[in-house]
Design a protein around this motif. Structure first.
Motif, short mmCIF file in Angstrom:
data_model
loop_
_atom_site.label_atom_id
_atom_site.label_comp_id
_atom_site.label_asym_id
_atom_site.label_seq_id
_atom_site.Cartn_x
_atom_site.Cartn_y
_atom_site.Cartn_z
N PRO A 1 -2.03 4.72 -18.77
CA PRO A 1 -2.87 4.63 -18.10
C PRO A 1 -2.84 5.95 -17.24
CG PRO A 1 -0.87 2.87 -17.37
CD PRO A 1 -0.85 4.09 -18.74
N GLY A 2 -4.64 6.64 -17.13
CA GLY A 2 -5.06 8.27 -16.79
C GLY A 2 -5.47 8.81 -17.86
N THR A 3 -5.36 7.86 -19.49
CA THR A 3 -6.58 8.58 -20.27
C THR A 3 -7.41 8.83 -20.41
OG1 THR A 3 -4.66 7.48 -21.67
CG2 THR A 3 -6.36 8.22 -22.73
N LYS A 4 -8.43 8.38 -19.59
CA LYS A 4 -9.78 8.21 -19.81
C LYS A 4 -9.86 9.81 -18.57
CE LYS A 4 -10.48 3.94 -18.96
NZ LYS A 4 -11.55 2.27 -18.49
N ALA A 5 -8.70 9.72 -17.47
CA ALA A 5 -9.54 10.63 -16.50
C ALA A 5 -9.12 11.69 -16.70
CB ALA A 5 -8.38 10.71 -15.10
N SER A 6 -8.26 11.99 -17.87
CA SER A 6 -7.55 13.53 -18.15
C SER A 6 -8.88 13.81 -19.64
CB SER A 6 -6.17 13.32 -18.77
OG SER A 6 -5.43 12.81 -19.50
N CYS B 1 0.44 -1.35 0.26
CA CYS B 1 0.03 0.08 0.04
C CYS B 1 0.89 1.27 -0.54
CB CYS B 1 -1.34 0.29 0.76
SG CYS B 1 -1.77 1.36 1.23
N ARG B 2 0.49 2.28 -0.87
CA ARG B 2 1.57 3.46 -1.38
C ARG B 2 1.16 4.15 0.02
NH1 ARG B 2 0.16 7.61 -5.39
NH2 ARG B 2 -1.35 8.37 -4.52
N THR B 3 0.63 4.00 0.60
CA THR B 3 -0.36 4.85 2.27
C THR B 3 0.78 4.24 3.53
OG1 THR B 3 -2.33 5.42 1.20
CG2 THR B 3 -2.06 5.97 3.97
N CYS B 4 0.35 2.89 3.70
CA CYS B 4 0.42 2.21 4.79
C CYS B 4 1.91 1.26 4.70
CB CYS B 4 -0.17 2.03 5.65
SG CYS B 4 -1.06 0.74 4.87
N ARG B 5 1.94 1.21 3.50
CA ARG B 5 3.17 -0.08 3.29
C ARG B 5 2.97 -1.83 3.50
NH1 ARG B 5 5.08 2.04 -0.09
NH2 ARG B 5 6.30 0.50 -0.20
N ARG C 1 -3.51 4.74 -12.80
CA ARG C 1 -3.49 5.41 -12.88
C ARG C 1 -3.44 6.31 -11.87
NH1 ARG C 1 -8.88 8.47 -11.58
NH2 ARG C 1 -9.94 6.88 -10.23
N HIS C 2 -3.52 6.19 -10.59
CA HIS C 2 -2.61 6.76 -9.50
C HIS C 2 -0.85 6.39 -9.51
CE1 HIS C 2 -5.77 8.84 -8.17
NE2 HIS C 2 -6.72 7.55 -8.91
N ASN C 3 -1.11 5.35 -9.78
CA ASN C 3 0.54 4.50 -10.04
C ASN C 3 1.07 4.05 -8.69
OD1 ASN C 3 3.14 4.42 -10.79
ND2 ASN C 3 4.25 6.14 -11.01
N ALA C 4 -0.25 3.91 -8.43
CA ALA C 4 0.25 3.10 -6.78
C ALA C 4 -0.99 2.48 -6.16
CB ALA C 4 -0.16 4.18 -6.39
N ASN C 5 -0.44 1.68 -5.26
CA ASN C 5 -1.33 0.13 -4.83
C ASN C 5 -1.73 0.90 -3.73
OD1 ASN C 5 0.02 -0.89 -7.15
ND2 ASN C 5 1.56 -1.92 -5.67
N PHE C 6 -3.06 -0.22 -3.10
CA PHE C 6 -3.79 0.82 -1.67
C PHE C 6 -4.02 -0.72 -1.22
CE2 PHE C 6 -4.33 3.53 -4.53
CZ PHE C 6 -3.16 4.79 -3.98
N CYS C 7 -3.78 -1.19 0.06
CA CYS C 7 -4.98 -2.39 0.80
C CYS C 7 -6.31 -1.18 0.91
CB CYS C 7 -3.53 -1.41 2.64
SG CYS C 7 -4.12 -0.17 3.42
N ALA C 8 -7.38 -2.27 1.67
CA ALA C 8 -7.72 -2.48 1.87
C ALA C 8 -8.86 -0.89 2.69
CB ALA C 8 -9.27 -3.22 2.58
#
Ligand code: Q46
Ligand code: ZN
Length: 335
Positions: free
Chosen positions: A245-250, A3-7, A16-23
């Motif tokens: 990644p990110g094309t749709k959002a931009s 997870c990008r925030t807590c590891r 698109r956020h170039n990141a992984n996340f925990c729940a």
């Protein structure tokens, strides 16, 4: 994958956020994206009474869950469209979701309350099913909001939905639709505001929200959706997204930021003159009105009259007949 925030171990990757996340931090990201959409576009406040258009699918249940989670007062409205087993099953999901959480779900049944269903309306009026369906839903959501004293109607349109509609409108340079493709449709003629809080979140993220939150939803698509042109646009955008990644959002959020303001003059529709329908009292635009025996009758009341007088038609019959037609004439405003 961390997870990008807590590891801690991640449950989802979001290129698109170039990141992984925990729940936990994935849920936090979703809440923040919804809060940002509500704030940036001044969708509603905690004082407003909200009516969520609920279909039993992931997006509408997720948006309802998110709003309640963020502290808003939101009831649901489910419209039973009479599309065979699909409708029966989706209603079950919506009712269980509401019951398990002690939320208020209003239900309107086209067949029981108005004497028709979507397949029969399509046959009786010669419209494609999505057109008869979309018109019925718009009318009934407006009516339920007005009758129930709600300030705003929320729909579960997500980033994929909005980007694909934008793509279609831009391919045709349909500037009037482009001008009105905004996440907030202001209240007018006594009808409530309509807003789309999920514009910053994708279909995949909403499915993940439901899994993490333990929300059961109907996975099957509506049987009438096959051949829907927007599904092709979604596929095209997905393949672009995969490469970049990110094309749709931009694409979509950039449209709202930089293009929509340039089209603002075209979007002003509040000035068009309206008159009340002689049957139901709903405000009826000039383009939509129709005189029956010298009275103004709205498009919905005309559809009900013709459809209720028609013998019930099965889903399969309409599906076979309309597949080819729909390819040619799919409506822009299917939902
Ligand atoms: S429910 Fe109605 Fe959709 Fe089914 S008939 Fe078409 S519009 S596809 S969201
Ligand atoms: Zn009417």
């Amino acid at each position: 994958m961390k997870c990008r925030t807590c590891r801690e171990p991640a449950i989802i990757d979001l290129p698109r956020h170039n990141a992984n996340f925990c729940a936990e931090h994935f849920l936090q990201l979703c809440r923040r994206q919804v809060a940002k959409a509500i704030h940036d576009h001044q969708m509603f406040t905690e004082a407003d009474r909200i009516l969520v258009a609920v279909s039993g699918g992931k997006d509408s249940l997720a948006v309802w869950d998110l709003l309640v989670d963020l502290g808003y007062r939101a009831d649901g409205l489910y419209i039973a469209l009479g599309i065979g087993e699909y409708s029966d099953e989706s209603r079950g999901y919506a009712e269980r979701f509401a019951a398990e959480r002690g939320l208020v779900l209003n239900v309107v049944s086209l067949r029981e309350d108005y004497g028709y269903d979507v397949p029969t309306a399509a046959k009786a009026t010669g419209r494609v099913p999505c057109s008869a369906c979309g018109m019925s839903k718009r009318h009934l959501f407006d009516k339920a909001a007005v009758d129930g004293g709600y300030d705003v109607v929320v729909t579960g349109h997500n980033l994929d939905d909005e980007a694909s509609v934008l793509f279609g409108n831009a391919l045709r340079w349909d500037v009037e639709y482009l001008a009105r493709q905004l996440p907030v449709l202001p209240a007018r003629h006594g009808f409530p505001r309509k807003v789309k809080p999920l514009i910053r979140l994708t279909e995949r993220e909403m499915a993940a929200w439901c899994v993490v939150r333990g929300i059961d939803y109907i996975i099957e698509e509506c049987p009438m959706a096959a051949g829907n042109r927007h599904l092709g646009y979604k596929e095209a955008l997905n393949s672009l997204e995969e490469k970049s990644p990110g094309t749709k959002a931009s694409y979509y959020l950039g449209f709202l930021d930089r293009m929509a303001p340039l089209l603002a003059d075209l979007a002003v529709t509040g000035a068009d003159s309206v008159r009340p329908c002689a049957r139901c009292g709903a405000a009826t635009g000039v383009a939509d009105e129709h005189a029956v025996d010298g009275e103004i009758v709205c498009a919905f009341c005309r559809l009900v009259e013709r459809s209720a007088a028609h013998a019930p038609v099965s889903v399969d019959l309409v599906r076979k007949k309309s597949r080819a037609e729909r390819r040619a004439t799919m409506e822009v405003e299917a939902r």
